[in-house]
Design a protein around this motif. Sequence first.
Motif, mmCIF file in Angstrom:
data_model
loop_
_atom_site.group_PDB
_atom_site.id
_atom_site.type_symbol
_atom_site.label_atom_id
_atom_site.label_comp_id
_atom_site.label_asym_id
_atom_site.label_seq_id
_atom_site.Cartn_x
_atom_site.Cartn_y
_atom_site.Cartn_z
ATOM 1 N N GLY A 416 -9.744 -2.229 -1.301
ATOM 2 C CA GLY A 416 -8.004 -1.736 -0.189
ATOM 3 C C GLY A 416 -7.610 -0.285 -0.948
ATOM 4 N N ALA A 417 -8.485 0.578 -0.393
ATOM 5 C CA ALA A 417 -8.655 2.184 -0.834
ATOM 6 C C ALA A 417 -7.021 2.444 0.318
ATOM 7 C CB ALA A 417 -9.673 2.732 -0.912
ATOM 8 N N GLY A 418 -6.680 3.632 -0.334
ATOM 9 C CA GLY A 418 -5.699 3.995 0.551
ATOM 10 C C GLY A 418 -4.663 3.252 0.653
ATOM 11 N N LYS A 419 -4.186 2.889 -0.490
ATOM 12 C CA LYS A 419 -2.775 2.425 -0.343
ATOM 13 C C LYS A 419 -1.650 3.423 -1.603
ATOM 14 C CE LYS A 419 -2.593 -2.541 -1.124
ATOM 15 N NZ LYS A 419 -1.544 -2.457 0.721
ATOM 16 N N SER A 420 -2.732 3.445 -2.653
ATOM 17 C CA SER A 420 -1.786 4.119 -3.826
ATOM 18 C C SER A 420 -3.188 5.535 -4.361
ATOM 19 C CB SER A 420 -1.386 3.052 -4.891
ATOM 20 O OG SER A 420 -3.008 3.227 -6.236
ATOM 21 N N GLU A 421 -1.346 5.585 -5.158
ATOM 22 C CA GLU A 421 -1.473 7.182 -5.567
ATOM 23 C C GLU A 421 -2.605 7.116 -7.281
ATOM 24 O OE1 GLU A 421 2.930 9.297 -4.900
ATOM 25 O OE2 GLU A 421 2.098 8.083 -6.739
ATOM 26 N N ASN A 530 2.616 5.998 -6.991
ATOM 27 C CA ASN A 530 3.108 4.759 -6.782
ATOM 28 C C ASN A 530 2.378 5.015 -5.337
ATOM 29 O OD1 ASN A 530 5.360 3.465 -5.630
ATOM 30 N ND2 ASN A 530 6.631 5.266 -5.689
ATOM 31 N N TRP A 531 3.107 3.540 -4.153
ATOM 32 C CA TRP A 531 2.108 2.854 -3.019
ATOM 33 C C TRP A 531 2.552 4.340 -2.165
ATOM 34 C CZ3 TRP A 531 -1.036 -0.742 -3.889
ATOM 35 C CH2 TRP A 531 -0.258 -1.711 -4.895
ATOM 36 N N TYR A 532 1.480 4.773 -1.273
ATOM 37 C CA TYR A 532 2.456 5.655 -0.679
ATOM 38 C C TYR A 532 2.719 5.046 0.396
ATOM 39 C CZ TYR A 532 -2.616 7.854 -1.579
ATOM 40 O OH TYR A 532 -3.741 8.180 -2.671
ATOM 41 N N GLU A 533 3.978 5.780 1.114
ATOM 42 C CA GLU A 533 4.593 5.582 2.068
ATOM 43 C C GLU A 533 4.238 4.642 3.146
ATOM 44 O OE1 GLU A 533 7.501 6.593 1.843
ATOM 45 O OE2 GLU A 533 8.476 8.340 0.974
ATOM 46 N N GLY A 534 4.898 4.180 3.291
ATOM 47 C CA GLY A 534 4.522 2.889 4.830
ATOM 48 C C GLY A 534 4.005 1.636 4.038
ATOM 49 N N ASP A 535 3.194 1.771 2.221
ATOM 50 C CA ASP A 535 2.625 0.587 2.461
ATOM 51 C C ASP A 535 3.457 -0.225 2.170
ATOM 52 O OD1 ASP A 535 -0.168 -0.177 0.907
ATOM 53 O OD2 ASP A 535 1.122 -0.878 -0.609
ATOM 54 N N GLU A 536 3.670 -1.464 2.181
ATOM 55 C CA GLU A 536 3.581 -2.561 2.184
ATOM 56 C C GLU A 536 4.592 -3.187 0.465
ATOM 57 O OE1 GLU A 536 1.399 -6.700 2.073
ATOM 58 O OE2 GLU A 536 -0.330 -4.409 2.209
ATOM 59 N N ILE A 540 9.248 -2.419 -2.878
ATOM 60 C CA ILE A 540 9.359 -2.724 -3.798
ATOM 61 C C ILE A 540 8.848 -2.137 -6.081
ATOM 62 C CG2 ILE A 540 7.625 -4.077 -4.534
ATOM 63 C CD1 ILE A 540 8.385 -6.660 -5.363
ATOM 64 N N ARG A 541 8.137 -0.723 -5.160
ATOM 65 C CA ARG A 541 7.904 -0.621 -6.418
ATOM 66 C C ARG A 541 8.952 0.918 -7.152
ATOM 67 N NH1 ARG A 541 5.521 -0.105 -11.696
ATOM 68 N NH2 ARG A 541 4.353 2.196 -11.641
ATOM 69 N N ASP A 542 9.835 1.350 -5.625
ATOM 70 C CA ASP A 542 10.906 2.205 -5.603
ATOM 71 C C ASP A 542 12.816 1.473 -6.353
ATOM 72 O OD1 ASP A 542 9.415 4.178 -4.547
ATOM 73 O OD2 ASP A 542 10.239 3.755 -2.480
ATOM 74 N N ARG A 543 12.583 0.097 -5.885
ATOM 75 C CA ARG A 543 13.900 -0.585 -6.373
ATOM 76 C C ARG A 543 13.664 -0.622 -7.989
ATOM 77 N NH1 ARG A 543 12.902 -3.747 -1.428
ATOM 78 N NH2 ARG A 543 11.956 -5.047 -1.992
#
Length: 548
Positions: A416-421, A530-536, A540-543
């Motif tokens: 699942g690469a390419g999802k988060s920082e 954080n998760w990258y912009e647009g990730d599913e 929820i992380r931002d909230r």
Amino acid sequence: MRTFLLPSAAMLIAACTTAGTPDSGTGAQISLPTLQRVTQQLSADEFQGRAPGTEGETRTVELLAREFERAGLQPGNDGSWFQDVPLVEITAQGSPSLRVTGTGGDMNFAYRTDMVGASYRVQPRVELSDSEIVFVGYGINAPERGWNDYEGLDVRGKTVIILVNDPDWDSPTLEGPFNGRAMTYYGRWTYKYEEAARQGAAAAFIVHDTAPAAYGWNVVENSWTGPQLYMQSADGGADQTAVNGWLTNEAARRLLSAGGQDLDALARAARQSGFRAVPLGLRASMTVDQTIRTAQSRNVVGILPGTARPQEYVLYTAHWDHLGICREEGEDRICNGAVDNATGTAALVALAEAHARAGRPDRSIVFIAVTAEESGLLGSAYYAANPIYPLERTVGGINIDSLTMHGDARDFYAVGAGKSELDAYLERAVAAENLALTPEPSPQAGYYYRSDHFSMAKLGVPMVYAKLGPDLVNGGRAAGDAWQAEYRASRYHAPGDEYDPGWDWSGAMKEMRIFYRLGRDLAEGGEWPNWYEGDEFRAIRDRSQAGM
């Protein structure tokens, strides 16, 4: 509940002279003897395959509490090493068969050889009676992708037949309505049963096929027979289908043929957007008598408190459980789970030892050996829903589900690469080991949704799940692929997954150094990846962090 208090454990660790590997600039002295010893102990026959709710569990969690204490950790749950996880164990009695009736007569599908089935409903007898059978393709309802296999269909009280994986699983690329060959959550069997229940189906059977499932029938048979564990729920599973199960490919062909259909033709049609379900003119009946037992299983939790920011947390997770006594007969009936996941659980102990020896970092590091992963990520799901340490204060983490025991390799990959920082942290750690970071070799298997990191990720916590790749120093990619194929075919979820004194640990130790560096960098840093912009999972992380 028993705990283990050894006040001098940290001093004993400091004086310990066990052999380790060169630190490769990490500052770690990771003990190979610790890894080997704990792996061998956990996979011994006396641990009975580490099934939750058994004597094997008792021995396992008590051993891990002792080892965490010896490594220099503190009890992680308000003075206790344990977090109780309430489960219910349901065991089908005898060998319930599936009976299918139609104009051509009756057909019986035998337990284990043709099908397996279980119920999530907590009741002593579950009956599926004269239920109309409908083929629903991949059983997906994904409005955001413009796809609904249940469009215009009322399946209440009916039995649905579903294909495994998702429609573009054999694409050579990652492009397609369901990410090409990379499985989405819609391809996982868990989703298919959940959606069938939401649609009101009485029963759901998935058609097994080795390539899109990414495992053979032996894995299904061993995993779905014997006691089955579920989370306790307020309604006792009343909102679930009466029966969930699998059909062998050959059995599915016979069933569909009796309904005047061809499996291959239906599978081709189901790949197209706009596919409509096909009633088969058949009816299904099945009676399952069950014994029911409530059980308290346990996660094992230890913490290395931080110094500067102790209320910020970095996680390491691995599941301690396996399948227990998984065969009813035969000379070897125990699924010992040496690779899966005695190695990963032993890795928690060795990493705890290394971090404690290096000294307390700025942030706290939490080590969680979770239960009931093999039953559907239940232990990690319970922790995520009932966190001891707030998820909004959890920086990120690393999940370890099986160390790689095929020896040294040249490459490394993230599931699942390419999802988060966290990608940047992984890149630095991999570069330090002079490895190439390569694409995930089997995205079609859906491993991102099959281990405990997913429980944390879907509630917003960035998690890494990564492994040494198959390009072996000795033998290249062909040798790595052959090792993996042999393990999947002969040992995965089978009695053959046993400790081997001849294992080559060189690759596993590279993994350990990378996992150590990842955790240490997160624990010593001040960033909040954080998760990258647009990730599913970004929203929820931002909230969760909005109120920090």
